[in-house]
Design an enzyme around this catalytic site. Sequence first.
Site, PDB file in Angstrom:
ATOM      1  N   GLU A  55       0.729  -1.303   0.002  1.00  0.00           N
ATOM      2  CA  GLU A  55       0.091   0.140  -0.106  1.00  0.00           C
ATOM      3  C   GLU A  55       1.028   1.334   0.118  1.00  0.00           C
ATOM      4  O   GLU A  55       1.946   1.308   0.437  1.00  0.00           O
ATOM      5  CB  GLU A  55      -0.931  -0.153   1.055  1.00  0.00           C
ATOM      6  N   ASN A 201     -12.436  -1.324  -1.344  1.00  0.00           N
ATOM      7  CA  ASN A 201     -11.615  -2.057  -0.330  1.00  0.00           C
ATOM      8  C   ASN A 201     -12.363  -1.725   1.179  1.00  0.00           C
ATOM      9  O   ASN A 201     -12.691  -0.414   1.423  1.00  0.00           O
ATOM     10  CB  ASN A 201      -9.949  -1.333  -0.194  1.00  0.00           C
ATOM     11  N   GLU A 202     -12.582  -2.740   1.735  1.00  0.00           N
ATOM     12  CA  GLU A 202     -13.220  -2.456   2.922  1.00  0.00           C
ATOM     13  C   GLU A 202     -14.357  -1.270   2.975  1.00  0.00           C
ATOM     14  O   GLU A 202     -14.458  -0.488   3.608  1.00  0.00           O
ATOM     15  CB  GLU A 202     -12.213  -2.076   4.102  1.00  0.00           C
ATOM     16  N   TYR A 268      -6.873  -9.542  10.561  1.00  0.00           N
ATOM     17  CA  TYR A 268      -5.459  -9.201  11.100  1.00  0.00           C
ATOM     18  C   TYR A 268      -5.255  -9.895  12.646  1.00  0.00           C
ATOM     19  O   TYR A 268      -6.286 -10.067  13.336  1.00  0.00           O
ATOM     20  CB  TYR A 268      -5.308  -7.704  11.516  1.00  0.00           C
ATOM     21  N   GLU A 325      -5.940  -9.482   2.871  1.00  0.00           N
ATOM     22  CA  GLU A 325      -5.206  -8.704   3.896  1.00  0.00           C
ATOM     23  C   GLU A 325      -5.240  -9.842   5.151  1.00  0.00           C
ATOM     24  O   GLU A 325      -6.264 -10.025   5.620  1.00  0.00           O
ATOM     25  CB  GLU A 325      -5.805  -7.211   4.345  1.00  0.00           C
ATOM     26  N   GLN A 372       2.251  -6.151   5.124  1.00  0.00           N
ATOM     27  CA  GLN A 372       2.403  -6.005   3.733  1.00  0.00           C
ATOM     28  C   GLN A 372       3.822  -5.995   3.380  1.00  0.00           C
ATOM     29  O   GLN A 372       4.710  -6.737   4.400  1.00  0.00           O
ATOM     30  CB  GLN A 372       2.088  -4.444   3.684  1.00  0.00           C
TER      31      GLN A 372
HETATM   32  O1  AHR Z   1      -2.756  -3.038   5.714  1.00  0.00           O
HETATM   33  C1  AHR Z   1      -3.123  -1.774   6.515  1.00  0.00           C
HETATM   34  C2  AHR Z   1      -4.746  -1.379   6.451  1.00  0.00           C
HETATM   35  O2  AHR Z   1      -5.832  -2.420   6.834  1.00  0.00           O
HETATM   36  C3  AHR Z   1      -5.311  -1.365   4.873  1.00  0.00           C
HETATM   37  O3  AHR Z   1      -5.250  -0.049   4.493  1.00  0.00           O
HETATM   38  C4  AHR Z   1      -6.965  -1.506   5.139  1.00  0.00           C
HETATM   39  O4  AHR Z   1      -7.462  -2.038   4.120  1.00  0.00           O
HETATM   40  C5  AHR Z   1      -6.934  -2.479   6.558  1.00  0.00           C
HETATM   41  O5  AHR Z   1      -7.494  -2.161   7.245  1.00  0.00           O
END
Ligand code: AHR
Length: 520
Positions: A55, A201-202, A268, A325, A372
């Site tokens: 990103e 995205n999201e 995450y 992600e 990332q």
């Molecule tokens: O990877 C960091 C962020 O996490 C991204 O920009 C977003 O899509 C997610 O919330």
Amino acid sequence: MAYRAWTTVWGWTMSLGLAVSAVAAPAAPETAQVTVHADRPGAVIHREIYGQFAEQLGRGIDEGIWVGEQSPIPNVHGYRKDVLDALKAIHVPVIRWPGGCYADEYHWRDGIGPRGQRPVRPNRSWGGEDRNAFGTHEFMDFAESVGAEAYLAANMGTGSPREMSDWLEYLTGDGPTTLARERRANGRDKPWKVAYLGIGNESWGCGGQMRGAYYADQYRQYATFARPLGKQTLTKVASGANADDYAWTEAVMAGAAAQIDAYGVHYYTIPTGDWKHKGAATGFGEQEWISTLKAALRMDELVTRHSAIMDKYDPAKRIALAVDEWGTWYDTEPGASALYQHNSLRDALVAAITLDIFHAHADRVRMANIAQMVNVLQAMILTDKQRMVLTPTYHVFDLYQVFQGATSLPVDVHAGDYAFGGLRIPGLYATAARGTDGAVHIALTNPNPTRPLRVALALPGLKAKTVSGRLLSAPAIDTINTFDHPNAVKPVSFDGATVGADGSIMVSMPAKAVVVLDVR
Ligand code: AHR
């Protein structure tokens, strides 16, 4: 024999020259049973689950990948040579760009034409500015140099179907259209291949705070105009759920399944489960070690439950589940660039366990993008001016390369649990596949930081003749590679596995380690 091998492994641990007094004396090994059904081949493990995400934020791209042609840092047309070489070595199959949240504020025309004349825009999602030095040409050429497919994220939040459609024309037009001519004038004659296009995205959050049914309608509209020129096939990726938001998946599938080629899910791993105090990347104890691994294991439930909803609308599994992600997310240290974090042995185990889960769901999970690639979150690579370091996570991606495109094999694991501080997780993880090289590859992960394991491996359908392997471990659970000591966590060759007369294998598995075996 097995005991001799185990002492060899312990000898390796000691020989790293780190404070031996800090290493607890090993507990006696337990025995676990693993059966790899070599006679029951399953789904192919798509290479794309080894994908990356880059990103435009922090030092992920500027400094991490792109330094510009005039930089004293050795570069190839502006890309860091050390980073480029390291990424080529792990055969990155696909890279997602420019976001992330930033994708929904990114306008592609800002990033084309003479670099000196490109606008500087604020990055409202992550802070700082984007000088737009790394734009469409720089990303597409970068992906091509790495040998990766391009996964572009189109702006739904502040863009329009027309902006997205023009971008595709600029990228893929091979005729005399104005946008194809503009691309040629900017230095690229041949159209690029755009393999994947994310639409928003999201969109439930930073991408527009939409509700599922509204997003599904928006998606249908955008997807209608997401048409590359020429003969390209484009995989359109819908913005999927946040972790366990199954209602989002239900709404998007109900509203747009027929138009979706791949469905993204984001998850995450955070040690504490509290986004305000996520936990530190280094200097943590065994409680954070086990809570992080336990949190990573949630991926299995998420993938299973999202897949079950998708099965209702898509029983033939035409739509891929793309975990576009994933990775660890810790508290950013004061003074560090946005989302910069260290990466320890713990991250290596999170990566191994997560990839094992993707392998087990290879029939549906056909792409994943770790967050990332460089200098951001669970990165492959960290850079500091001229210097670069490969992280423990990079080494897992390296060890696991043998699984790219391999045919998954079912695995049964019988092992005791690993418990600490009121938390309990399985005491061994395993995945196996027949590689494109014909060999059977088996990865074993022992999450217990103090107890080694003896693993009895049965292989119905294969009488093993030889076994070799590589091992990734470290003296401490939070060992990291630093710019001064870049090889503290690094794969070494493993001689702790032996073939018995019946073709089965005995493995002496060290504590807190990942081992990848090559069986022939
Ligand atoms: O990877 C960091 C962020 O996490 C991204 O920009 C977003 O899509 C997610 O919330």
